[in-house]
Design a protein around this motif. Structure first.
Motif, PDB file in Angstrom:
ATOM      1  N   LEU A 109     -16.805  -1.612  18.918  1.00 25.72           N
ATOM      2  CA  LEU A 109     -15.945  -0.846  17.876  1.00 25.72           C
ATOM      3  C   LEU A 109     -14.325  -1.370  17.966  1.00 25.72           C
ATOM      4  N   LEU A 110     -13.960  -1.655  19.199  1.00 31.31           N
ATOM      5  CA  LEU A 110     -12.625  -2.320  19.508  1.00 31.31           C
ATOM      6  C   LEU A 110     -12.658  -3.834  18.867  1.00 31.31           C
ATOM      7  N   GLU A 111     -13.671  -4.555  19.092  1.00 30.17           N
ATOM      8  CA  GLU A 111     -13.489  -5.811  18.551  1.00 30.17           C
ATOM      9  C   GLU A 111     -13.315  -5.993  17.071  1.00 30.17           C
ATOM     10  N   VAL A 112     -14.395  -4.825  16.324  1.00 32.41           N
ATOM     11  CA  VAL A 112     -14.227  -4.893  15.031  1.00 32.41           C
ATOM     12  C   VAL A 112     -12.913  -4.278  14.273  1.00 32.41           C
ATOM     13  N   LEU A 113     -12.391  -3.248  15.092  1.00 31.25           N
ATOM     14  CA  LEU A 113     -11.022  -2.831  14.722  1.00 31.25           C
ATOM     15  C   LEU A 113      -9.936  -3.858  14.751  1.00 31.25           C
ATOM     16  N   GLU A 114     -10.143  -4.667  15.807  1.00 32.71           N
ATOM     17  CA  GLU A 114      -9.091  -5.582  16.000  1.00 32.71           C
ATOM     18  C   GLU A 114      -9.073  -6.629  14.818  1.00 32.71           C
ATOM     19  N   LYS A 115     -10.384  -6.992  14.524  1.00 36.11           N
ATOM     20  CA  LYS A 115     -10.434  -8.126  13.373  1.00 36.11           C
ATOM     21  C   LYS A 115     -10.093  -7.085  11.903  1.00 36.11           C
ATOM     22  N   VAL A 116     -10.202  -5.987  11.687  1.00 33.77           N
ATOM     23  CA  VAL A 116      -9.885  -5.471  10.452  1.00 33.77           C
ATOM     24  C   VAL A 116      -8.220  -5.276  10.598  1.00 33.77           C
ATOM     25  N   HIS A 117      -7.729  -4.928  11.739  1.00 29.12           N
ATOM     26  CA  HIS A 117      -6.238  -4.760  11.883  1.00 29.12           C
ATOM     27  C   HIS A 117      -5.612  -6.324  11.546  1.00 29.12           C
ATOM     28  N   SER A 118      -6.148  -7.330  12.023  1.00 27.15           N
ATOM     29  CA  SER A 118      -5.538  -8.812  11.860  1.00 27.15           C
ATOM     30  C   SER A 118      -5.629  -8.982  10.197  1.00 27.15           C
ATOM     31  N   LEU A 119      -6.678  -8.474   9.768  1.00 27.67           N
ATOM     32  CA  LEU A 119      -6.865  -8.897   8.145  1.00 27.67           C
ATOM     33  C   LEU A 119      -6.010  -8.016   7.517  1.00 27.67           C
ATOM     34  N   THR A 120      -5.794  -6.607   7.724  1.00 27.74           N
ATOM     35  CA  THR A 120      -5.005  -5.553   7.034  1.00 27.74           C
ATOM     36  C   THR A 120      -4.057  -4.692   7.954  1.00 27.74           C
ATOM     37  N   PRO A 121      -3.161  -5.661   8.272  1.00 29.56           N
ATOM     38  CA  PRO A 121      -1.913  -5.102   9.240  1.00 29.56           C
ATOM     39  C   PRO A 121      -1.199  -3.890   8.727  1.00 29.56           C
ATOM     40  N   ALA A 122      -1.289  -3.697   7.296  1.00 35.29           N
ATOM     41  CA  ALA A 122      -0.722  -2.503   6.811  1.00 35.29           C
ATOM     42  C   ALA A 122      -1.330  -1.454   6.624  1.00 35.29           C
ATOM     43  N   ASP A 123      -2.635  -1.451   7.030  1.00 30.73           N
ATOM     44  CA  ASP A 123      -3.369  -0.223   7.004  1.00 30.73           C
ATOM     45  C   ASP A 123      -3.178   0.760   8.304  1.00 30.73           C
ATOM     46  N   GLU A 124      -2.452   1.815   8.078  1.00 28.35           N
ATOM     47  CA  GLU A 124      -1.792   2.788   8.971  1.00 28.35           C
ATOM     48  C   GLU A 124      -3.081   3.242   9.795  1.00 28.35           C
ATOM     49  N   ASP A 125      -3.977   3.814   9.115  1.00 24.61           N
ATOM     50  CA  ASP A 125      -4.920   4.404   9.696  1.00 24.61           C
ATOM     51  C   ASP A 125      -5.922   3.495  10.705  1.00 24.61           C
ATOM     52  N   ILE A 126      -6.217   2.358  10.309  1.00 30.78           N
ATOM     53  CA  ILE A 126      -6.817   1.376  11.292  1.00 30.78           C
ATOM     54  C   ILE A 126      -5.947   1.152  12.462  1.00 30.78           C
TER      55      ILE A 126
END
Length: 217
Positions: A109-126
């Motif tokens: 879960l942490l690994e995938v969240l980090e990938k999402v955050h790196s792709l969409t840094p403006a997504d506050e919820d993520i």
């Protein structure tokens, strides 16, 4: 190309037609099984990447039938990352999150969240979810940095209430974070919340005094 030629194009078409027919008949599990079986066969023969587009098509079919299918989502996320299509990569990584949140594999879960955050840094919820999980997993400084960046972005946009809410979220999980306490107090002063800021500064002074006493003991 020798391996590719070993696959009969007519056989590929038959398997895909079967899977498509099963999907049309609402026999979803069977259709997914057929799509995945065909994809696995193509991957085993895809030494030069010539079936990459067809594989993308097949895994998209699986996701259309089962949006939370983690295997298909993971394959597509990596494929779109390779293609530099960050929007579709992020969409597929996000599609993995519901199942991961319900599971026990916090590392994944942490690994995938980090990938999402790196792709969409403006997504506050993520960003918030990632920061809170980092802190829960003992990576306090990384989690605090992400929340502080969110607060700074809110401040730059003149959204003081949001800035303060983010700092409060950080302090809820890391009450001893001195810099967050100070930044929140400053924001409260700027917003005219003098009484709240005063209480916060007094609390910080007491913490510093207690720390000094412990160091002198």
């Amino acid at each position: 190309l020798r391996k590719a030629h070993e696959l009969d194009p007519d056989e590929i078409m038959v398997h895909e037609s079967l899977a498509t027919t099963l999907a049309r008949l609402k026999r979803t599990d069977e259709a997914i099984t057929e799509f995945l079986k065909l994809a696995a066969n193509l991957e085993r023969s895809d030494s030069g990447g010539i079936f990459r587009q067809h594989l993308t098509h097949l895994y998209e079919k699986v996701v259309s039938l089962a949006p939370d299918h983690s295997e298909a989502r993971a394959w597509l996320a990596e494929a779109y990352t390779d293609k530099k299509n960050s929007e579709k990569a992020a969409t597929n990584y996000k599609g993995m999150l519901p199942g991961l949140r319900e599971g026990e594999d916090k590392a994944r879960l942490l690994e995938v969240l980090e990938k999402v955050h790196s792709l969409t840094p403006a997504d506050e919820d993520i960003a918030k979810e990632l920061a809170e999980l980092l802190i829960a997993e003992g990576r306090d400084s990384e989690g605090a940095r992400i929340l502080s960046q969110l607060a700074e972005a809110a401040s730059a946009e003149g959204e003081s209430d949001k800035e303060q809410d983010i700092f409060r979220s950080l302090l809820a999980v890391m009450p001893g974070h001195f810099e967050a306490q100070r930044s929140l107090a400053r924001s409260e002063v700027s917003a005219g919340k003098v009484e709240a800021a005063t209480r916060r500064y007094l609390g910080m002074a007491l913490l510093l005094d207690a720390a000094d006493r412990r160091s002198d003991a």
